[in-house]
Scaffold this active site. Structure first.
Site, mmCIF file in Angstrom:
data_model
loop_
_atom_site.group_PDB
_atom_site.id
_atom_site.type_symbol
_atom_site.label_atom_id
_atom_site.label_comp_id
_atom_site.label_asym_id
_atom_site.label_seq_id
_atom_site.Cartn_x
_atom_site.Cartn_y
_atom_site.Cartn_z
ATOM 1 N N HIS A 287 -12.008 19.703 23.903
ATOM 2 C CA HIS A 287 -12.344 18.483 24.643
ATOM 3 C C HIS A 287 -12.167 18.726 26.148
ATOM 4 C CE1 HIS A 287 -13.138 14.336 25.461
ATOM 5 N NE2 HIS A 287 -11.956 14.141 26.004
ATOM 6 N N SER B 45 -18.947 12.055 28.436
ATOM 7 C CA SER B 45 -17.702 12.782 28.713
ATOM 8 C C SER B 45 -17.802 13.666 29.943
ATOM 9 C CB SER B 45 -17.334 13.673 27.525
ATOM 10 O OG SER B 45 -17.012 12.897 26.424
ATOM 11 N N HIS C 110 -16.252 4.899 21.442
ATOM 12 C CA HIS C 110 -16.844 5.692 20.355
ATOM 13 C C HIS C 110 -16.452 5.114 18.994
ATOM 14 C CE1 HIS C 110 -16.475 8.399 23.816
ATOM 15 N NE2 HIS C 110 -17.540 9.016 23.348
ATOM 16 N N MET D 69 -21.073 12.910 19.527
ATOM 17 C CA MET D 69 -20.399 11.828 18.803
ATOM 18 C C MET D 69 -20.750 10.442 19.349
ATOM 19 S SD MET D 69 -16.686 13.702 18.685
ATOM 20 C CE MET D 69 -16.543 15.448 18.277
ATOM 21 N N SER D 70 -21.916 10.311 19.946
ATOM 22 C CA SER D 70 -22.253 9.012 20.551
ATOM 23 C C SER D 70 -23.766 8.789 20.544
ATOM 24 C CB SER D 70 -21.739 8.983 22.002
ATOM 25 O OG SER D 70 -22.454 9.918 22.799
ATOM 26 N N ASN E 37 -21.011 22.993 25.581
ATOM 27 C CA ASN E 37 -20.587 24.213 24.891
ATOM 28 C C ASN E 37 -21.667 24.574 23.884
ATOM 29 O OD1 ASN E 37 -19.366 21.636 23.694
ATOM 30 N ND2 ASN E 37 -19.239 23.029 21.972
ATOM 31 N N ALA F 36 -22.213 14.375 26.415
ATOM 32 C CA ALA F 36 -21.907 15.801 26.294
ATOM 33 C C ALA F 36 -22.197 16.157 24.842
ATOM 34 C CB ALA F 36 -20.444 16.052 26.603
ATOM 35 N N TYR G 102 -15.370 6.876 16.596
ATOM 36 C CA TYR G 102 -14.143 7.531 16.109
ATOM 37 C C TYR G 102 -12.874 6.882 16.654
ATOM 38 C CZ TYR G 102 -14.269 10.215 20.538
ATOM 39 O OH TYR G 102 -14.309 10.581 21.860
ATOM 40 N N GLU G 103 -12.997 6.045 17.688
ATOM 41 C CA GLU G 103 -11.815 5.346 18.204
ATOM 42 C C GLU G 103 -11.390 4.223 17.257
ATOM 43 O OE1 GLU G 103 -11.823 4.684 22.675
ATOM 44 O OE2 GLU G 103 -13.831 5.518 22.399
ATOM 45 N N HIS H 190 -13.180 9.368 30.008
ATOM 46 C CA HIS H 190 -14.030 8.175 30.027
ATOM 47 C C HIS H 190 -13.287 7.102 30.814
ATOM 48 C CE1 HIS H 190 -17.309 9.104 27.168
ATOM 49 N NE2 HIS H 190 -16.463 10.039 26.803
HETATM 50 N N1 HPA Z 1 -19.533 19.036 18.729
HETATM 51 C C1 HPA Z 1 -19.614 17.697 18.664
HETATM 52 N N2 HPA Z 1 -19.610 16.933 19.745
HETATM 53 C C2 HPA Z 1 -19.528 17.515 20.943
HETATM 54 C C3 HPA Z 1 -19.425 18.910 21.080
HETATM 55 C C4 HPA Z 1 -19.424 19.714 19.910
HETATM 56 O O1 HPA Z 1 -19.337 20.948 19.959
HETATM 57 N N3 HPA Z 1 -19.368 19.180 22.408
HETATM 58 C C5 HPA Z 1 -19.428 17.986 23.054
HETATM 59 N N4 HPA Z 1 -19.519 16.978 22.171
#
Ligand code: HPA
Length: 290
Positions: free
Chosen positions: A262, A34, A87, A218-219, A242, A117, A89-90, A65
């Site tokens: 996001h 990301s 992903h 998430m990947s 973050n 990320a 989740y898609e 993406h």
């Molecule tokens: N949580 C889950 N996935 C993420 C995060 C998060 O805080 N930041 C970037 N991808």
């Protein structure tokens, strides 16, 4: 959702299409997470293919993406950049999202650099850090979802895959050495995969810290499983976009919608691109050492 198996013939068809578009024969693939797609901007003599034109490639729907394959030369190496990924989740199966990894192997690639990320789970982290992934926690796999679930085609890899050293030690040592040489701070840690697209609750965060995760995203984990299944080497780099407060995200003091978090992940990604590019180019230029 399309759940039919994507096997040997589809991989072959996809790889033949790609090879026909370019004389380049890459040996390293780089997947950009990301907000990190611009790492591919320095590729020389690039041949770009949107995922949508490559037979059987799944297309990404997520903002940040791009969804294109860029093949060319970077730091003296023939490389294939996957700008953007799909992903779980898609709505795709894990077999489907890892199909491009199998195509990479068929193209002759033996090393895959996976970037993502991730949310930092440690107090000593700060947004913008880079983390070398030393190991992962496959929460999604433990819950029953694994890209290798189902009949195994022995032409692709073994039924049971050893994961005690999923992230190649030689490549990790090289990444640390290059980072030191460049003065880029590179921390090390364990990445946990959550299926997403929800971010973590405070209880999720307590659990993740307790089980030894340093970052969550998430990947990556399904991709690295298939990299290992195909007998390739994996190197993983997380951009800590973050740092998740102990109270979880959003905290009650900073209400935040999922969209704005996001967006924060994407904005942070743009800032880290120069540092990540430098590191990846340094790793590529010394890859013959490992
Ligand atoms: N949580 C889950 N996935 C993420 C995060 C998060 O805080 N930041 C970037 N991808």
């Amino acid at each position: 959702m399309d759940e039919r198996p994507y096997g040997w013939e589809e991989i072959e068809e996809s790889a033949s299409y790609i090879s026909a578009q370019t004389p380049s024969r890459p040996t390293v693939a780089i997947i950009t997470g990301s907000g990190l797609g611009a790492v591919a901007d320095d590729v020389e003599a690039p041949e770009s293919m949107p995922y949508g034109v490559i037979p059987h490639f799944p297309s990404t729907s997520v903002q940040g993406h791009v969804g294109e394959l860029v093949i060319g030369r970077l730091a003296g190496k023939e490389v294939a950049f996957m700008r953007g990924r799909v992903h779980f989740y898609e709505g795709y199966s894990l077999q489907r999202i890892t199909f491009p990894i199998r195509v990479m192997h068929r193209l002759g690639i033996d090393t895959v650099i996976v970037t993502n990320a991730a949310g930092g789970l440690r107090e000593d982290q700060k947004a913008g850090d880079l983390m070398l992934i030393t190991d992962h926690i496959n929460l999604v796999g433990m819950a029953g979802f694994n890209p290798l679930r189902g009949p195994n085609d022995p032409r692709l890899g073994p039924r049971f895959v050893e994961m005690s050293v999923a992230y190649d030690v030689g490549l990790r040592d090289l990444a640390l050495s290059v980072a030191e040489e460049l003065g880029v701070e590179l921390r090390q840690g364990t990445y946990a995969m959550s299926a997403g697209p929800t971010f973590e609750t405070p209880a999720d965060v307590r659990f993740l810290r307790l089980i030894g995760a340093d970052a969550v995203g998430m990947s990556t984990v399904p991709e690295v499983i298939v990299v290992r299944h195909e007998g390739m080497r994996a190197l993983g780099l997380s951009h800590i976009s973050n740092v998740i407060p102990v109270g979880g995200v959003p905290s009650k003091d900073q209400p935040m919608s999922q969209e704005s978090l996001h967006q924060e992940v994407l904005d942070a990604g743009r800032e880290v691109v120069p540092k990540l590019s430098l590191l990846i180019k340094g790793i590529l230029s010394r890859m013959q050492e490992v």
